[in-house]
Design a protein around this motif. Structure first.
Motif, PDB file in Angstrom:
ATOM      1  N   TRP A  31      -5.189  18.378 105.457  1.00 55.10           N
ATOM      2  CA  TRP A  31      -4.666  19.603 104.848  1.00 55.10           C
ATOM      3  C   TRP A  31      -5.800  20.578 104.536  1.00 55.10           C
ATOM      4  N   ARG A  32      -6.891  20.074 103.950  1.00 56.73           N
ATOM      5  CA  ARG A  32      -8.039  20.939 103.633  1.00 56.73           C
ATOM      6  C   ARG A  32      -8.628  21.549 104.905  1.00 56.73           C
ATOM      7  N   ARG A  33      -8.724  20.761 105.965  1.00 57.47           N
ATOM      8  CA  ARG A  33      -9.263  21.268 107.226  1.00 57.47           C
ATOM      9  C   ARG A  33      -8.348  22.344 107.805  1.00 57.47           C
ATOM     10  N   ALA A  34      -7.043  22.132 107.724  1.00 52.67           N
ATOM     11  CA  ALA A  34      -6.099  23.120 108.237  1.00 52.67           C
ATOM     12  C   ALA A  34      -6.214  24.433 107.474  1.00 52.67           C
ATOM     13  N   VAL A  35      -6.363  24.355 106.156  1.00 54.92           N
ATOM     14  CA  VAL A  35      -6.520  25.567 105.352  1.00 54.92           C
ATOM     15  C   VAL A  35      -7.798  26.295 105.739  1.00 54.92           C
ATOM     16  N   ARG A  36      -8.889  25.552 105.903  1.00 55.13           N
ATOM     17  CA  ARG A  36     -10.174  26.166 106.267  1.00 55.13           C
ATOM     18  C   ARG A  36     -10.090  26.831 107.645  1.00 55.13           C
ATOM     19  N   ILE A  37      -9.468  26.166 108.591  1.00 53.53           N
ATOM     20  CA  ILE A  37      -9.356  26.719 109.940  1.00 53.53           C
ATOM     21  C   ILE A  37      -8.440  27.942 109.943  1.00 53.53           C
ATOM     22  N   ARG A  38      -7.347  27.895 109.157  1.00 56.94           N
ATOM     23  CA  ARG A  38      -6.436  29.035 109.084  1.00 56.94           C
ATOM     24  C   ARG A  38      -7.153  30.270 108.533  1.00 56.94           C
ATOM     25  N   ARG A  39      -7.980  30.061 107.494  1.00 58.60           N
ATOM     26  CA  ARG A  39      -8.750  31.191 106.941  1.00 58.60           C
ATOM     27  C   ARG A  39      -9.717  31.754 107.961  1.00 58.60           C
ATOM     28  N   ALA A  40     -10.414  30.876 108.665  1.00 57.49           N
ATOM     29  CA  ALA A  40     -11.375  31.326 109.673  1.00 57.49           C
ATOM     30  C   ALA A  40     -10.669  32.088 110.787  1.00 57.49           C
ATOM     31  N   LEU A  41      -9.500  31.624 111.198  1.00 58.85           N
ATOM     32  CA  LEU A  41      -8.747  32.299 112.247  1.00 58.85           C
ATOM     33  C   LEU A  41      -8.272  33.671 111.782  1.00 58.85           C
ATOM     34  N   GLN A  42      -7.776  33.760 110.546  1.00 56.33           N
ATOM     35  CA  GLN A  42      -7.336  35.044 110.033  1.00 56.33           C
ATOM     36  C   GLN A  42      -8.503  36.024 109.926  1.00 56.33           C
ATOM     37  N   GLN A  43      -9.662  35.513 109.522  1.00 54.82           N
ATOM     38  CA  GLN A  43     -10.842  36.363 109.426  1.00 54.82           C
ATOM     39  C   GLN A  43     -11.273  36.836 110.809  1.00 54.82           C
ATOM     40  N   ALA A  44     -11.245  35.959 111.796  1.00 58.28           N
ATOM     41  CA  ALA A  44     -11.626  36.321 113.148  1.00 58.28           C
ATOM     42  C   ALA A  44     -10.643  37.341 113.726  1.00 58.28           C
ATOM     43  N   GLU A  45      -9.353  37.180 113.460  1.00 57.78           N
ATOM     44  CA  GLU A  45      -8.371  38.142 113.950  1.00 57.78           C
ATOM     45  C   GLU A  45      -8.567  39.492 113.280  1.00 57.78           C
ATOM     46  N   GLY A  46      -8.950  39.500 112.018  1.00 57.85           N
ATOM     47  CA  GLY A  46      -9.185  40.753 111.310  1.00 57.85           C
ATOM     48  C   GLY A  46     -10.398  41.481 111.869  1.00 57.85           C
ATOM     49  N   GLN A  47     -11.421  40.763 112.278  1.00 55.23           N
ATOM     50  CA  GLN A  47     -12.611  41.386 112.844  1.00 55.23           C
ATOM     51  C   GLN A  47     -12.315  41.993 114.214  1.00 55.23           C
ATOM     52  N   ASN A  48     -11.440  41.356 114.964  1.00 58.70           N
ATOM     53  CA  ASN A  48     -11.087  41.868 116.292  1.00 58.70           C
ATOM     54  C   ASN A  48     -10.303  43.171 116.217  1.00 58.70           C
ATOM     55  N   ARG A  49      -9.559  43.364 115.162  1.00 62.26           N
ATOM     56  CA  ARG A  49      -8.739  44.565 115.030  1.00 62.26           C
ATOM     57  C   ARG A  49      -9.544  45.775 114.603  1.00 62.26           C
ATOM     58  N   GLY A  50     -10.688  45.510 114.048  1.00 65.61           N
ATOM     59  CA  GLY A  50     -11.566  46.621 113.707  1.00 65.61           C
ATOM     60  C   GLY A  50     -11.538  46.937 112.315  1.00 65.61           C
TER      61      GLY A  50
END
Length: 50
Positions: A31-50
């Motif tokens: 569960w902790r790993r899933a939360v960490r990966i979800r945050r990283a993915l959301q951050q990466a998607e936010g950087q791609n949008r500009g």
């Protein structure tokens, strides 16, 4: 209904406790790993949008 385990009752109960504990540790770690990966993915998607 609990079967009569005689002198083996203690070790059997401790085996159940240990198994349940290990399962809980694995679930919490996943569960902790899933939360960490979800945050990283959301951050990466936010950087791609500009």
């Amino acid at each position: 209904m609990m079967p009569d385990l005689g002198p083996y009752a203690g070790p059997v109960i401790w085996a159940y406790v240990a198994s349940i504990g290990l399962i809980l540790v694995l679930v919490l770690a996943s569960w902790r790993r899933a939360v960490r990966i979800r945050r990283a993915l959301q951050q990466a998607e936010g950087q791609n949008r500009g």
